[in-house]
Design an enzyme around this catalytic site. Structure first.
Site, PDB file in Angstrom:
ATOM      1  N   ALA B  21      47.145  35.574 105.537  1.00 41.22           N
ATOM      2  CA  ALA B  21      46.088  35.990 106.473  1.00 41.22           C
ATOM      3  C   ALA B  21      44.933  36.633 105.701  1.00 41.22           C
ATOM      4  O   ALA B  21      45.150  37.319 104.701  1.00 41.22           O
ATOM      5  CB  ALA B  21      46.652  36.973 107.500  1.00 41.22           C
ATOM      6  N   ILE B  23      43.099  39.157 106.131  1.00 44.41           N
ATOM      7  CA  ILE B  23      43.123  40.604 105.934  1.00 44.41           C
ATOM      8  C   ILE B  23      43.918  40.981 104.682  1.00 44.41           C
ATOM      9  O   ILE B  23      43.734  42.058 104.099  1.00 44.41           O
ATOM     10  CB  ILE B  23      43.692  41.322 107.187  1.00 44.41           C
ATOM     11  CG1 ILE B  23      43.424  42.826 107.126  1.00 44.41           C
ATOM     12  CG2 ILE B  23      45.155  41.028 107.384  1.00 44.41           C
ATOM     13  CD1 ILE B  23      43.866  43.573 108.364  1.00 44.41           C
ATOM     14  N   ARG B  29      43.804  44.172  97.139  1.00 45.48           N
ATOM     15  CA  ARG B  29      43.038  45.087  96.295  1.00 45.48           C
ATOM     16  C   ARG B  29      43.499  46.526  96.493  1.00 45.48           C
ATOM     17  O   ARG B  29      43.503  47.331  95.564  1.00 45.48           O
ATOM     18  CB  ARG B  29      41.542  44.942  96.579  1.00 45.48           C
ATOM     19  CG  ARG B  29      40.997  43.606  96.075  1.00 45.48           C
ATOM     20  CD  ARG B  29      39.491  43.560  96.090  1.00 45.48           C
ATOM     21  NE  ARG B  29      38.967  43.544  97.445  1.00 45.48           N
ATOM     22  CZ  ARG B  29      38.218  44.497  97.970  1.00 45.48           C
ATOM     23  NH1 ARG B  29      37.885  45.547  97.250  1.00 45.48           N
ATOM     24  NH2 ARG B  29      37.798  44.397  99.206  1.00 45.48           N
ATOM     25  N   SER B  44      53.859  31.484 102.017  1.00 45.09           N
ATOM     26  CA  SER B  44      53.084  30.714 102.987  1.00 45.09           C
ATOM     27  C   SER B  44      53.877  29.454 103.284  1.00 45.09           C
ATOM     28  O   SER B  44      54.560  28.921 102.408  1.00 45.09           O
ATOM     29  CB  SER B  44      51.715  30.372 102.397  1.00 45.09           C
ATOM     30  OG  SER B  44      51.019  29.523 103.290  1.00 45.09           O
ATOM     31  N   ARG B  45      53.775  28.992 104.522  1.00 42.10           N
ATOM     32  CA  ARG B  45      54.486  27.742 104.817  1.00 42.10           C
ATOM     33  C   ARG B  45      53.881  26.606 104.010  1.00 42.10           C
ATOM     34  O   ARG B  45      54.511  25.590 103.780  1.00 42.10           O
ATOM     35  CB  ARG B  45      54.412  27.449 106.322  1.00 42.10           C
ATOM     36  CG  ARG B  45      55.387  28.293 107.135  1.00 42.10           C
ATOM     37  CD  ARG B  45      54.955  28.378 108.580  1.00 42.10           C
ATOM     38  NE  ARG B  45      53.634  28.995 108.686  1.00 42.10           N
ATOM     39  CZ  ARG B  45      52.964  29.163 109.819  1.00 42.10           C
ATOM     40  NH1 ARG B  45      53.486  28.739 110.950  1.00 42.10           N
ATOM     41  NH2 ARG B  45      51.779  29.743 109.828  1.00 42.10           N
ATOM     42  N   LEU B  89      51.318  38.889 110.255  1.00 44.79           N
ATOM     43  CA  LEU B  89      51.492  37.765 111.189  1.00 44.79           C
ATOM     44  C   LEU B  89      50.954  38.117 112.576  1.00 44.79           C
ATOM     45  O   LEU B  89      50.826  39.296 112.903  1.00 44.79           O
ATOM     46  CB  LEU B  89      52.995  37.444 111.333  1.00 44.79           C
ATOM     47  CG  LEU B  89      53.697  36.855 110.121  1.00 44.79           C
ATOM     48  CD1 LEU B  89      55.199  36.760 110.415  1.00 44.79           C
ATOM     49  CD2 LEU B  89      53.137  35.476 109.787  1.00 44.79           C
ATOM     50  N   LYS B 112      48.882  45.852 113.256  1.00 45.17           N
ATOM     51  CA  LYS B 112      48.904  46.307 114.643  1.00 45.17           C
ATOM     52  C   LYS B 112      48.218  45.286 115.530  1.00 45.17           C
ATOM     53  O   LYS B 112      47.390  44.522 115.009  1.00 45.17           O
ATOM     54  CB  LYS B 112      48.265  47.679 114.804  1.00 45.17           C
ATOM     55  CG  LYS B 112      47.176  48.089 113.811  1.00 45.17           C
ATOM     56  CD  LYS B 112      46.021  47.190 113.574  1.00 45.17           C
ATOM     57  CE  LYS B 112      45.291  46.693 114.794  1.00 45.17           C
ATOM     58  NZ  LYS B 112      44.256  45.658 114.449  1.00 45.17           N
ATOM     59  N   ARG B 184      42.928  36.319 118.010  1.00 46.71           N
ATOM     60  CA  ARG B 184      42.916  37.570 118.761  1.00 46.71           C
ATOM     61  C   ARG B 184      42.662  37.393 120.246  1.00 46.71           C
ATOM     62  O   ARG B 184      42.790  38.333 121.016  1.00 46.71           O
ATOM     63  CB  ARG B 184      41.888  38.527 118.153  1.00 46.71           C
ATOM     64  CG  ARG B 184      42.404  39.065 116.830  1.00 46.71           C
ATOM     65  CD  ARG B 184      41.448  40.048 116.220  1.00 46.71           C
ATOM     66  NE  ARG B 184      40.456  39.370 115.405  1.00 46.71           N
ATOM     67  CZ  ARG B 184      39.794  39.948 114.406  1.00 46.71           C
ATOM     68  NH1 ARG B 184      40.018  41.210 114.116  1.00 46.71           N
ATOM     69  NH2 ARG B 184      38.912  39.282 113.707  1.00 46.71           N
ATOM     70  N   ASP B 197      43.940  44.731 119.511  1.00 45.97           N
ATOM     71  CA  ASP B 197      43.239  44.668 118.229  1.00 45.97           C
ATOM     72  C   ASP B 197      42.395  45.903 117.977  1.00 45.97           C
ATOM     73  O   ASP B 197      42.285  46.370 116.841  1.00 45.97           O
ATOM     74  CB  ASP B 197      42.349  43.420 118.214  1.00 45.97           C
ATOM     75  CG  ASP B 197      41.879  43.076 116.813  1.00 45.97           C
ATOM     76  OD1 ASP B 197      42.701  43.143 115.879  1.00 45.97           O
ATOM     77  OD2 ASP B 197      40.690  42.757 116.644  1.00 45.97           O
TER      78      ASP B 197
END
Lengths: 362, 362
Positions: B21, B23, B29, B44-45, B89, B112, B184, B197
């Site tokens: 993802a 994010i 970092r 990752s799939r 996820l 979250k 989202r 979110d």
């Protein structure tokens, strides 16, 4: 009284103050600076109190001819040297005196909340219409040139987009014997408590932002209130409300007598945001600020300094605008209309708080 | 896996990222700068996507040994070189993978909203407790040193007094194909939409301000939502909620995917007010600001510059704090507890929005 006399003399509207309420001192100075109005009389049930009030105000802002001290409100209504009344009486007393003022042919600047409920306010306004007198409520900030600048910012499609959310907070902390002695928490005189005293400004701001569209539904909650006493219902000490407009636009506000002074509003658009930190009474009302997307705009009030104390620019503009209307001899239905809308939303917020459910505005 | 291995090697916690993802780049970092953690694997799939993600992240923040690209989440759970998982996820998938991570003996940093509802989250946490792994949600701002400075300000009896009201707003405007394509607003994966979110941060802030006291009642309102499709309920696009605590303290919040970026909070006390303009992600997180009674305080994050791009101080602190716990070999029940409280309040807001009435928290 002929029409000419009723609408001012020598290009000035002659004001009578009905009561010597503290807030009148500021408005005395506002009338003094207006350029198109003067104070000619002050009525108090205690004529000595009236005399002291006049002497005190004349020291700060002296009219050429000192206003007359009248010993009763009836005398003021009958006065031939008064065109318009400033009525800062407690809310529960406003209905009687606004109607009597209208019937005496006097124009009316009425403090807020204007009435105990919208039905009373409609009666008051009907009396004003019948007698062809101008009605305006005492929401001073409406008259500050900042409002025009903020309107332009909200109308800016590129920078602001469409309004989706408005939030406002107005609060001050009652100190000393406020909760025992102040009229604003007396259930018989001011049953809407902080909602009437502070929420009126928040609701008005939201209606202004929405170009006077009424919300479809509102919710309100009295978070804390005074102890009920002698059969009088609790008065809100802090109150939150929410307004739901058509099209998914909403507004939330909070008022309180229990927290420190705050008076901010935030308008959120699809693209930008407007924030004003002092929407009710600008901290510097000679150069009132607001922010759009973080950039500050300052709006000069156009009035010179106020050497006699606290700036009263927006109060001055209120009396100037009102007096312009009176001098024009025409009645502007806009001002009673927005007062009535504010009252209707306020009533619905109180009803919602009592019923514990959303209230629709018919 | 023995306890020693599970709790890091050579003073470093070894992270596996479960999914690539977007994010995760920022948090890579953050781990890189933490001083007590490294990334050792990315699952990752699509193993090629994993390789690209790793190559890209290594350019910005290169670990001595490049993390392994794993072709399935199961492989990551089985890895002997991973102590902890970072799980970004979609919400609907978190329950399964947090429980499986716990059962595999991996500590968990979970994005979250943590779960679809509090019952699911309790199951997830029970699994973490049974397997003695640490759980923490991904609310980064909790870890910025600004929070401690703001806590001191709220505790200042002379300057702030007692909390009476909290207000928070967090919004951004979904652009481009956000409303069609973004996870989202997909009801099956993220049924709480903007409340999950964005509201998660607002609710968390209020609970923090209240020292983790739960509200007695909440109200919520979905102001607008997605069109229902294929039997999936509408997802909130803008949402307002209100929290009522014992003692007349209240909180109001507003979230939206429909208005421009805003992320402010305002805490009102009996004497003063605290305002923070960027409570979720400080505009300058190396020197994050807040205001008390108009006076600005700036809090240095203590981390040096981030030469490799956007500052990640508070993310870095999250991974450092989490890794400190893991390295200590002790489980801190505080973090799962506040995640659960946040979820419970969020659930109650959604329930209130659906039912059109106040919801009490048991």
């Amino acid at each position: 009284m002929d029409e000419k006399q009723k609408n001012g003399v020598d290009g000035k509207v002659r004001f009578g103050f009905l009561s010597t309420a503290q807030i009148g001192r500021k408005n005395w100075r506002a009338v003094f600076h207006s350029g198109n109005a003067i104070v000619t009389a002050v009525a108090s049930r205690d004529v000595d109190r009236g005399r002291k009030f006049i002497a005190n105000c004349q020291q700060q802002a002296p009219f050429e001819t000192a206003p007359a001290a009248l010993g009763s409100y009836d005398e003021l209504l009958a006065s031939k040297t008064v065109d318009a009344l400033y009525i800062p009486l407690p809310t529960a007393l406003r209905k009687e005196w606004v109607i009597r003022a209208a019937e005496a042919g006097k124009h009316v600047v009425c403090e807020k909340p204007c009435a105990l409920n919208a039905a009373d306010l409609e009666e008051m306004m009907a009396a004003c219409r019948r007698n062809r007198v101008q009605f305006m409520d005492g929401v001073m900030y409406m008259h500050h040139p900042r409002m025009g600048a903020m309107r332009s910012a909200l109308n800016d499609e590129a920078g602001f987009g469409q309004i989706r959310r408005i939030m406002a907070m107005f609060s001050f902390r009652g100190g000393g014997d406020f909760f025992k002695a102040n009229i604003r928490v007396h259930g018989d005189m001011e049953p809407a408590g902080c909602l009437g005293d502070l929420g009126w400004y928040c609701i008005r701001f939201m209606l202004w932002a929405m170009n006077w569209q009424l919300p479809r539904e509102v919710s309100g909650r009295m978070i804390s209130g005074t102890e009920p006493r002698g059969g009088v219902a609790p008065v809100p000490l802090d109150f939150s409300g929410e307004l739901f407009f058509d099209g998914g636009v909403s507004g939330g506000f909070y008022n309180s007598f229990l927290v420190g002074m705050q008076q901010w509003a935030n308008v959120s658009g699809t693209k930008g945001a407007l924030r004003v930190n002092d929407f009710v009474q600008p901290v510097n009302d000679l150069e009132a600020a607001f922010e759009v997307n973080g950039a500050v705009t300052k709006v000069k009030s156009g009035v010179g300094g106020q050497p006699d104390g606290e700036a009263v620019s927006q109060q001055m503009y209120l009396f100037r605008h009102f007096s312009d209307l009176v001098l024009s001899g025409k009645i502007d239905a806009f001002w009673p209309e927005i007062a009535l809308k504010t009252q209707r939303v306020l009533d619905a917020c109180l009803e919602s708080a009592g019923a514990g459910r959303l209230v629709a505005l018919g």
